[in-house]
Design an enzyme around this catalytic site. Sequence first.
Site, PDB file in Angstrom:
ATOM      1  N   GLU A  10      33.634  13.036  -9.346  1.00 13.97           N
ATOM      2  CA  GLU A  10      34.283  12.576  -7.919  1.00 13.97           C
ATOM      3  C   GLU A  10      35.424  14.113  -8.090  1.00 13.97           C
ATOM      4  OE1 GLU A  10      34.796   9.035  -6.637  1.00 13.97           O
ATOM      5  OE2 GLU A  10      35.471  11.129  -5.027  1.00 13.97           O
ATOM      6  N   GLU A  13      43.679  31.836  -3.544  1.00 13.07           N
ATOM      7  CA  GLU A  13      42.949  33.350  -4.052  1.00 13.07           C
ATOM      8  C   GLU A  13      43.769  34.617  -3.585  1.00 13.07           C
ATOM      9  OE1 GLU A  13      41.654  32.239  -7.038  1.00 13.07           O
ATOM     10  OE2 GLU A  13      41.852  29.919  -6.577  1.00 13.07           O
ATOM     11  N   LYS A  46      31.375  21.638  -1.295  1.00 10.00           N
ATOM     12  CA  LYS A  46      31.611  20.012  -0.746  1.00 10.00           C
ATOM     13  C   LYS A  46      30.363  19.608  -0.010  1.00 10.00           C
ATOM     14  CE  LYS A  46      36.225  21.403  -1.977  1.00 10.00           C
ATOM     15  NZ  LYS A  46      37.161  22.280  -1.873  1.00 10.00           N
ATOM     16  N   GLY A  91      44.954  20.559  -6.584  1.00 10.83           N
ATOM     17  CA  GLY A  91      46.481  19.592  -6.763  1.00 10.83           C
ATOM     18  C   GLY A  91      45.992  19.528  -8.442  1.00 10.83           C
TER      19      GLY A  91
END
Lengths: 372, 372
Positions: free
Chosen positions: A117, A178, A193, A289
Amino acid sequence: MKIAILGFGTVGKGIYDIIERKDTKDTAQLEVAHIFIRKGKEKTLPIMIDDYEAILQDPSCSCIVEVMGGIEPAHRYIMKALTAGKHVVTANKAVVAAHYKEFMETAAANHVQFRFEASCAGGIPWIHSLLQAKRIDTIKEISGIFNGTSNYIIDQMVKKQLDFSVALKQAQDAGYAEADPSADIDGIDTANKAVISASLAFDIVCTRDFPINGIRHLQKRDLDHFLQMGYSLRLMMIARSKADRYACVVEPMLIEKNSLEANVPDNYNLASLTGDSSGTLKFYGQGAGSLPTGSAIIADLIAIAHGELRDEVTMMEKSFDPSLLSGDYILRQSDTYETYKDMDPMQMHALYHDVLAKDPSALLVRIGKRGE
Amino acid sequence: MKIAILGFGTVGKGIYDIIERKDTKDTAQLEVAHIFIRKGKEKTLPIMIDDYEAILQDPSCSCIVEVMGGIEPAHRYIMKALTAGKHVVTANKAVVAAHYKEFMETAAANHVQFRFEASCAGGIPWIHSLLQAKRIDTIKEISGIFNGTSNYIIDQMVKKQLDFSVALKQAQDAGYAEADPSADIDGIDTANKAVISASLAFDIVCTRDFPINGIRHLQKRDLDHFLQMGYSLRLMMIARSKADRYACVVEPMLIEKNSLEANVPDNYNLASLTGDSSGTLKFYGQGAGSLPTGSAIIADLIAIAHGELRDEVTMMEKSFDPSLLSGDYILRQSDTYETYKDMDPMQMHALYHDVLAKDPSALLVRIGKRGE
């Protein structure tokens, strides 16, 4: 349920914090038995361990949470866990996109669960919602904003009238990007994704050989130009399926400025699916996050602790047919914007790559249709 | 699983269509055994029946789908079904809001399920997502646009520069609004969905005695005035909980014009929840209609057919404390707009009702804070 966490970075710490907080009956039933860290790193908690085999041999620990990131050794550790009869939960989109079929088959063969998930859209229950929607409808299309870093950069460029390089620097300073931002700004992260989402949505094994294009060449003047045309821009994924064919692209896309997508701020994500009965459903939230991504891992852990099985996912042969996503494009080269109507994305990207050889700053954007 | 459908209007037909389409493995496992119609109505399908007791006495029919609407006889039929040991799935927000506690307790006592995904936000998997989120987080706040008719009216007023009465007439002509539109435009329908959502979110038995205010007095000039202030307007529900207190309001609310809520078009809905870990999640889709609402009923039916149990919902005593939702308001009376800072919603609504006695066209709107 006792778990082991592999990797104790931002997400690993988030998972640990949510479990230690014991905020709900369900989170209180989870226990972190081991935190796997690299040899030589300081053990700041008594449950930290650098011997992976010892974790696998602990019969009381039934689930491995992989949040190390990267392909290896994550891939090896996941395979070892599955074959050792442990459930695996991961947030690592790169490794899931690269080894989806192998992981799914190994989990099934060993009668354990493989859940991910947190790999797509962070705290948004996207994978779960996709699987729930598939119970009712054949999913025809999925799309969305799946990379918070790019969205933050574009949003800052618009709101603060910044150049791309300045907005990128701010994203890096804010910890959203990054030092090497390629995966985010070149669409690779979104593509991973897309691979995972399309594989589930369409019951296929999607691979990353579809047209992928990022926002590296986006300039402030482009956003101004598109705004005059009534458009906002977002880095989007779109995938479609029709009978035994499918298509997928990752591209900067022009969308109506009063669409939901155009109003996704900061580093948020928004994921959409369309089925015949439910119509179009959209899901919005934090795409990254510590706690949001941690909460998606926790959702998978609770489902496993409850003994909830994933709905069966098949892996059918469907042919890649980019013409399913034929559309209009705008190409900027040598300071002029040219529109290309009803183009096959593969052909359009090939043309763009030829143009880049002459004008390395050239930009290609897709013009979104209503509903894209 | 064999089911009976009570009521064969828009939603009943949608459920029947989705099941007959047999589009997925899960929908193919459902079978409509009976369609209950009123005595004297023509039986256009052989499975139509006007004898409710005969349905209850059919042991092969394990689930009753109530889509008649209204309080009685829906309430009586649901109670009979639950006590007869049948699962009940309903789309009827009015009856769920009015008899939530009785239904939940009767279902538990009879070891059957009572499900109502379709009662709030149509095709959006809102109830399911709320329950999933509660596994991880204590829900602190829920909010959203839960009435498609009001949203359509406001959206048309803005986009086509229409007066309220013209937009209402168009909504009625388009089939979005009833001949008597009170439930939609006075906030009653939204309030019923608020009762259901807040009860689940906060583990309480929320009742409809909180401040409720609709869009009946909204004028085109109001929208223009608010737009000059940088705001869009939406009819919203907000509910908050803190320790053993909770509050809820249904009000027209001013929101930033680049918020997701401000860009919800037509008759769509958008529902939000906020928890400590997941942050704010938003869910968007069709809030009404034959197939979208039908798909939410089907989601409940498939969950029951899979033997999936609902997570336990408790009914704690929490006190209603409107000060949890104290905020700023704008009151239009006698052609002037006046701002009221940091007002308790109960006091503000009392003041508004006094003003209405003098100026029957007066308007009260809440000023949304960031995140509301």
